[in-house]
Design a protein around this motif. Structure first.
Motif, PDB file in Angstrom:
ATOM      1  N   VAL A  78       0.812  -1.411  -0.105  1.00  0.00           N
ATOM      2  CA  VAL A  78       0.026  -0.165   0.206  1.00  0.00           C
ATOM      3  C   VAL A  78       0.783   1.184  -0.151  1.00  0.00           C
ATOM      4  N   PHE A  79       0.553   2.548  -0.792  1.00  0.00           N
ATOM      5  CA  PHE A  79       1.347   3.585  -0.828  1.00  0.00           C
ATOM      6  C   PHE A  79       0.147   4.619  -0.827  1.00  0.00           C
ATOM      7  N   SER A 109      -6.214   8.613   1.526  1.00  0.00           N
ATOM      8  CA  SER A 109      -5.725   8.728  -0.069  1.00  0.00           C
ATOM      9  C   SER A 109      -4.623   8.027  -0.233  1.00  0.00           C
ATOM     10  N   GLY A 110      -4.958   6.895  -1.497  1.00  0.00           N
ATOM     11  CA  GLY A 110      -3.012   5.856  -1.872  1.00  0.00           C
ATOM     12  C   GLY A 110      -3.857   4.880  -2.943  1.00  0.00           C
ATOM     13  N   PHE A 111      -2.993   4.180  -2.464  1.00  0.00           N
ATOM     14  CA  PHE A 111      -3.596   3.084  -3.750  1.00  0.00           C
ATOM     15  C   PHE A 111      -2.419   1.846  -3.386  1.00  0.00           C
ATOM     16  N   PHE A 136      -7.823   4.100  -4.114  1.00  0.00           N
ATOM     17  CA  PHE A 136      -8.525   4.137  -3.519  1.00  0.00           C
ATOM     18  C   PHE A 136      -9.531   5.644  -1.585  1.00  0.00           C
ATOM     19  N   SER A 137      -9.639   6.102  -1.684  1.00  0.00           N
ATOM     20  CA  SER A 137      -9.666   6.828  -1.158  1.00  0.00           C
ATOM     21  C   SER A 137     -11.068   7.323   0.224  1.00  0.00           C
ATOM     22  N   GLY A 138     -10.906   8.369   1.099  1.00  0.00           N
ATOM     23  CA  GLY A 138     -12.151   8.059   2.130  1.00  0.00           C
ATOM     24  C   GLY A 138     -11.994   9.369   3.039  1.00  0.00           C
ATOM     25  N   VAL A 222     -10.186  -6.498   0.890  1.00  0.00           N
ATOM     26  CA  VAL A 222     -10.294  -5.294   2.510  1.00  0.00           C
ATOM     27  C   VAL A 222      -9.697  -5.376   2.497  1.00  0.00           C
ATOM     28  N   MET A 223      -8.961  -4.394   3.346  1.00  0.00           N
ATOM     29  CA  MET A 223      -7.905  -4.064   3.845  1.00  0.00           C
ATOM     30  C   MET A 223      -7.738  -2.930   5.090  1.00  0.00           C
ATOM     31  N   ASP A 224      -6.887  -3.605   6.232  1.00  0.00           N
ATOM     32  CA  ASP A 224      -7.253  -3.178   8.078  1.00  0.00           C
ATOM     33  C   ASP A 224      -5.937  -2.332   8.037  1.00  0.00           C
ATOM     34  N   LEU A 225      -5.662  -0.555   7.196  1.00  0.00           N
ATOM     35  CA  LEU A 225      -4.980   0.117   7.737  1.00  0.00           C
ATOM     36  C   LEU A 225      -4.512   0.775   8.990  1.00  0.00           C
TER      37      LEU A 225
END
Length: 253
Positions: A78-79, A109-111, A136-138, A222-225
């Motif tokens: 993830v970036f 936000s990132g990708f 993705f962004s939010g 589904v990513m837990d960041l």
């Protein structure tokens, strides 16, 4: 039959010479120190405002060319391109123009960068490699009870004074003003990437038989960041000053 490590005449291949240098053991000892306890220095350091785990859910269709017959491996990273804290609730600090932020929106936000290795229909063909970036962004909310340390923000002010006409106290002067500007420069809260945990389902959006090919890979991720939100602040702490007691130098007291 000769072995795999010999030449065509069956003789062992000589090893290549390597130059090596034997290292001399060096002694070491702890450096003596002098401790000065009971100090209360003021430090300007990054302070953790909050540490949050945000769940990001994305779906994407990734084209594959040439078409795939089997997915072999998928790796992910993830970036982050943006981590911004926007304050929406405040609490004044004493009688100052500085405020504690008690509620804020966190924009992220990132990708997700994906490296997909797959097999094509070619007989004895090389593995194909496809790199894709899924954006993705939010935003999420951080409330007062979720802050580990409150962010601090100072408010700037503009003032303007008007004057009466010297020849008539009944009319103002429109060509004479006094301006005062107070500008406070705040430390910008910022983000730090801690971890990313991925849960992922990859499949072809159309059914294919065991010998079939597919040119699109649909991904549900589904990513837990996990992020730290920090701000540089001044903190007063209890501390012990450590001074190294080195051998005598050239300065005499």
């Amino acid at each position: 039959m000769s072995g795999g490590f010999g030449n065509k005449c069956g003789q062992p291949t000589p090893a290549c010479p390597v130059t090596a240098t034997e290292q001399i053991p060096l002694s070491n000892e702890n450096t003596p120190v002098i401790q000065t306890p009971g100090l209360t220095p003021i430090l300007k350091v990054p302070v953790v405002l909050a540490e949050k785990t945000i769940q990001v859910v994305v779906e994407a269709d990734i084209p594959l060319s040439p078409a795939a017959t089997e997915i072999k491996r998928v790796t992910k990273n993830v970036f982050l391109e943006q981590v911004k804290l926007v304050p929406v609730r405040f609490e004044r600090i004493g009688e100052t123009d500085f405020f504690r932020v008690t509620r804020a929106k966190l924009f992220v936000s990132g990708f997700i960068r994906k490296d997909i290795e797959y097999a094509s229909s070619a007989c004895n063909g090389a593995l194909q490699d496809r790199i894709a970036e899924v954006a993705f962004s939010g935003f999420t909310e951080i409330t007062a009870d979720q802050f580990l340390t409150f962010p601090i923000i100072g408010v700037s002010e503009d003032s303007k004074a008007f004057f009466l006409n010297e020849k008539s106290d009944l009319t103002p002067r429109l060509d004479k003003y006094f301006f005062q500007n107070l500008v406070k420069y705040n430390e910008q809260p910022y983000g730090e990437l801690v971890a990313a945990n991925f849960y992922e389902l990859d499949f072809s959006p159309v059914n294919v038989d065991i010998k079939g090919q597919f040119s699109t890979l649909r991904e549900k991720i589904v990513m837990d960041l996990t992020l730290k939100i920090l701000q540089v602040q001044q903190m007063q702490v209890q501390a012990t000053q450590i001074t190294p007691a080195l051998p005598e130098g050239t300065v005499d007291c």
